[in-house]
Design an enzyme around this catalytic site. Structure first.
Site, PDB file in Angstrom:
ATOM      1  N   GLY A 102       0.809  -1.222   0.000  1.00 34.44           N
ATOM      2  CA  GLY A 102       0.000   0.000   0.000  1.00 34.44           C
ATOM      3  C   GLY A 102       0.839   1.268   0.000  1.00 34.44           C
ATOM      4  CD  GLU A 161       0.710  -5.760  -2.326  1.00 33.54           C
ATOM      5  OE1 GLU A 161       1.711  -6.003  -3.026  1.00 33.54           O
ATOM      6  OE2 GLU A 161       0.313  -4.614  -2.109  1.00 33.54           O
TER       7      GLU A 161
HETATM    8  N1  CO8 Z   1       1.467  -3.734   8.818  1.00 30.27           N
HETATM    9  C1  CO8 Z   1       1.478  -3.704  10.167  1.00 30.27           C
HETATM   10  N2  CO8 Z   1       2.591  -3.480  10.916  1.00 30.27           N
HETATM   11  C2  CO8 Z   1       3.734  -3.283  10.256  1.00 30.27           C
HETATM   12  C3  CO8 Z   1       3.799  -3.284   8.841  1.00 30.27           C
HETATM   13  C4  CO8 Z   1       2.600  -3.517   8.113  1.00 30.27           C
HETATM   14  N3  CO8 Z   1       2.556  -3.510   6.789  1.00 30.27           N
HETATM   15  N4  CO8 Z   1       5.084  -3.072   8.485  1.00 30.27           N
HETATM   16  C5  CO8 Z   1       5.792  -2.925   9.643  1.00 30.27           C
HETATM   17  N5  CO8 Z   1       4.979  -3.043  10.691  1.00 30.27           N
HETATM   18  C6  CO8 Z   1       5.352  -2.959  12.107  1.00 30.27           C
HETATM   19  C7  CO8 Z   1       6.045  -4.230  12.582  1.00 30.27           C
HETATM   20  O1  CO8 Z   1       5.087  -5.235  12.898  1.00 30.27           O
HETATM   21  C8  CO8 Z   1       6.794  -3.736  13.789  1.00 30.27           C
HETATM   22  O2  CO8 Z   1       5.907  -3.602  14.875  1.00 30.27           O
HETATM   23  P1  CO8 Z   1       6.342  -4.117  16.353  1.00 30.27           P
HETATM   24  O3  CO8 Z   1       7.494  -3.226  16.712  1.00 30.27           O
HETATM   25  O4  CO8 Z   1       5.118  -3.889  17.165  1.00 30.27           O
HETATM   26  O5  CO8 Z   1       6.736  -5.540  16.197  1.00 30.27           O
HETATM   27  C9  CO8 Z   1       7.195  -2.320  13.376  1.00 30.27           C
HETATM   28  O6  CO8 Z   1       6.335  -1.972  12.305  1.00 30.27           O
HETATM   29  C10 CO8 Z   1       8.628  -2.256  12.887  1.00 30.27           C
HETATM   30  O7  CO8 Z   1       8.773  -3.206  11.844  1.00 30.27           O
HETATM   31  P2  CO8 Z   1       9.976  -4.292  11.819  1.00 30.27           P
HETATM   32  O8  CO8 Z   1      10.428  -4.627  13.186  1.00 30.27           O
HETATM   33  O9  CO8 Z   1       9.516  -5.416  10.946  1.00 30.27           O
HETATM   34  O10 CO8 Z   1      11.091  -3.415  11.089  1.00 30.27           O
HETATM   35  P3  CO8 Z   1      12.291  -3.967  10.191  1.00 30.27           P
HETATM   36  O11 CO8 Z   1      13.191  -2.815   9.950  1.00 30.27           O
HETATM   37  O12 CO8 Z   1      12.882  -5.204  10.771  1.00 30.27           O
HETATM   38  O13 CO8 Z   1      11.595  -4.390   8.794  1.00 30.27           O
HETATM   39  C11 CO8 Z   1      10.140  -4.066   6.917  1.00 30.27           C
HETATM   40  C12 CO8 Z   1      11.000  -3.390   7.996  1.00 30.27           C
HETATM   41  C13 CO8 Z   1      11.044  -4.833   5.927  1.00 30.27           C
HETATM   42  C14 CO8 Z   1       9.401  -2.971   6.149  1.00 30.27           C
HETATM   43  C15 CO8 Z   1       9.164  -5.051   7.570  1.00 30.27           C
HETATM   44  O14 CO8 Z   1       8.482  -4.386   8.628  1.00 30.27           O
HETATM   45  C16 CO8 Z   1       8.119  -5.571   6.642  1.00 30.27           C
HETATM   46  O15 CO8 Z   1       8.412  -6.448   5.837  1.00 30.27           O
HETATM   47  N6  CO8 Z   1       6.879  -5.050   6.733  1.00 30.27           N
HETATM   48  C17 CO8 Z   1       5.777  -5.490   5.918  1.00 30.27           C
HETATM   49  C18 CO8 Z   1       5.907  -4.944   4.508  1.00 30.27           C
HETATM   50  C19 CO8 Z   1       4.812  -5.478   3.643  1.00 30.27           C
HETATM   51  O16 CO8 Z   1       4.705  -6.672   3.385  1.00 30.27           O
HETATM   52  N7  CO8 Z   1       3.947  -4.588   3.176  1.00 30.27           N
HETATM   53  C20 CO8 Z   1       2.838  -4.921   2.334  1.00 30.27           C
HETATM   54  C21 CO8 Z   1       1.624  -5.221   3.142  1.00 30.27           C
HETATM   55  S1  CO8 Z   1       0.299  -5.829   2.154  1.00 30.27           S
HETATM   56  C22 CO8 Z   1      -0.360  -4.455   1.461  1.00 30.27           C
HETATM   57  O17 CO8 Z   1       0.108  -3.371   1.623  1.00 30.27           O
HETATM   58  C23 CO8 Z   1      -1.557  -4.685   0.641  1.00 30.27           C
HETATM   59  C24 CO8 Z   1      -2.166  -3.386   0.158  1.00 30.27           C
HETATM   60  C25 CO8 Z   1      -3.502  -3.659  -0.431  1.00 30.27           C
HETATM   61  C26 CO8 Z   1      -4.493  -3.937   0.632  1.00 30.27           C
HETATM   62  C27 CO8 Z   1      -5.766  -4.366   0.038  1.00 30.27           C
HETATM   63  C28 CO8 Z   1      -6.809  -4.547   1.090  1.00 30.27           C
HETATM   64  C29 CO8 Z   1      -7.614  -5.738   0.892  1.00 30.27           C
END
Ligand code: CO8
Length: 264
Positions: free
Chosen positions: A108, A131
């Site tokens: 997103g 995704e």
């Molecule tokens: N959603 C919720 N929480 C998130 C997200 C996310 N997308 N990304 C990061 N966070 C949170 C983590 O859970 C973490 O929280 P906590 O400290 O409570 O554990 C905090 O942010 C910090 O993240 P990390 O510890 O993981 O940080 P890193 O530096 O180790 O990693 C990354 C950073 C690589 C960005 C990693 O956080 C990651 O891979 N995040 C997810 C990225 C991702 O896959 N995004 C796509 C999501 S799907 C999407 O966007 C679909 C859109 C269309 C939706 C349609 C609706 C039907």
């Protein structure tokens, strides 16, 4: 307000998604807050917007995976619509929106940047549509806007592989217009926004509409869209003064000065 901050500097509005503890991930509340902030932009005084994320690590790390994890099919579709409605509002917003991508722009996050008119990013930016690795399709316009921006072949490769790309590759494939050191990004975004803001606002708006609407139809219909928006500029103060200023300059170069466009 809530998860989205808004600041106006002269004719530039700066919208900051502010949920750094979750890397600015988009949950329902963030989407509602964004919607409200856009609704409240003062279009009489603001001529360009900048959209960015709070902190130095992430623009937007995607839709909120926790919130999405338990959705039913109908709820998933509704969540997709909620995001799409906000992103279409950004895409069709009457004034230009510049995405200043200051870190992760995943899922997103990549999608919201693509609903903006122009993307510039910091050297630490990372783009991707991860995704399919989560068992879903891009759902906030990614399958549509990525293909339109960088071509179907490259978009399909990025989406099917769920591979994230760094800023230099995003620049090479045309996903961003420029890459800057992180500490320079906002200054560069403001410089770009003020350059736009100095030009005739009605003309800039009509250019945005002509490009957006024209891209959705065949070239014959697109040209008619342009003709109407071109015609719409005439008889405005800004058109008359902009052209008169040019003619005065030709007459006497000492009369050169920039036009104070009035948005009327
Ligand atoms: N959603 C919720 N929480 C998130 C997200 C996310 N997308 N990304 C990061 N966070 C949170 C983590 O859970 C973490 O929280 P906590 O400290 O409570 O554990 C905090 O942010 C910090 O993240 P990390 O510890 O993981 O940080 P890193 O530096 O180790 O990693 C990354 C950073 C690589 C960005 C990693 O956080 C990651 O891979 N995040 C997810 C990225 C991702 O896959 N995004 C796509 C999501 S799907 C999407 O966007 C679909 C859109 C269309 C939706 C349609 C609706 C039907």
């Amino acid at each position: 307000m809530g998860f989205v901050n808004y600041e106006q500097k002269d004719a530039i509005g700066i919208i900051t998604i502010n949920r750094p503890e979750a890397l600015n991930a988009l949950n329902s509340q963030v989407l509602d807050d964004l919607n409200e902030v856009f609704d409240n932009v003062d279009l009489n005084t603001v001529r360009a917007l900048i959209l960015t994320g709070a902190g130095e690590k992430s623009f937007v790390a995607g839709a909120d995976i926790g919130e999405m994890s338990t959705l039913t099919k109908a709820e998933g579709e509704a969540f997709g619509k909620k995001g799409n409605d906000v992103f279409r509002k950004i895409e069709t917003f009457p004034i230009p929106v510049i995405a200043a991508v200051n870190g992760f722009a995943l899922g997103g996050g990549c999608e919201i940047s693509m609903s903006c008119d122009i993307r510039i990013c910091s050297e630490n930016a990372m783009f991707g549509q991860p995704e399919v690795g989560l068992g879903i399709t891009p759902g906030f316009g990614g399958t549509q806007r990525l293909a339109r921006l960088i071509g179907a072949g490259m978009a399909k490769q990025l989406i099917y592989t769920a591979r994230n790309i760094k800023a230099d590759e995003a620049y090479r494939i045309g996903l961003v217009n420029a890459v800057y050191p992180l500490e320079e990004l906002m200054a560069q975004a403001e410089k770009l926004a003020s350059t736009i803001a100095k030009n005739a606002p009605i003309a800039v708006r009509n250019c945005k509409k002509a490009i957006n609407d024209g891209l959705q139809v065949n070239i014959d219909e697109a040209i008619v869209i342009e003709e109407k928006l071109f015609g719409d500029c005439f008889e405005s103060y800004d058109q008359q003064e902009g052209m008169a200023n040019f003619l005065r300059k030709k007459d006497d170069p000492k009369k050169v000065k920039s036009v104070d466009f009035q948005n009327k």
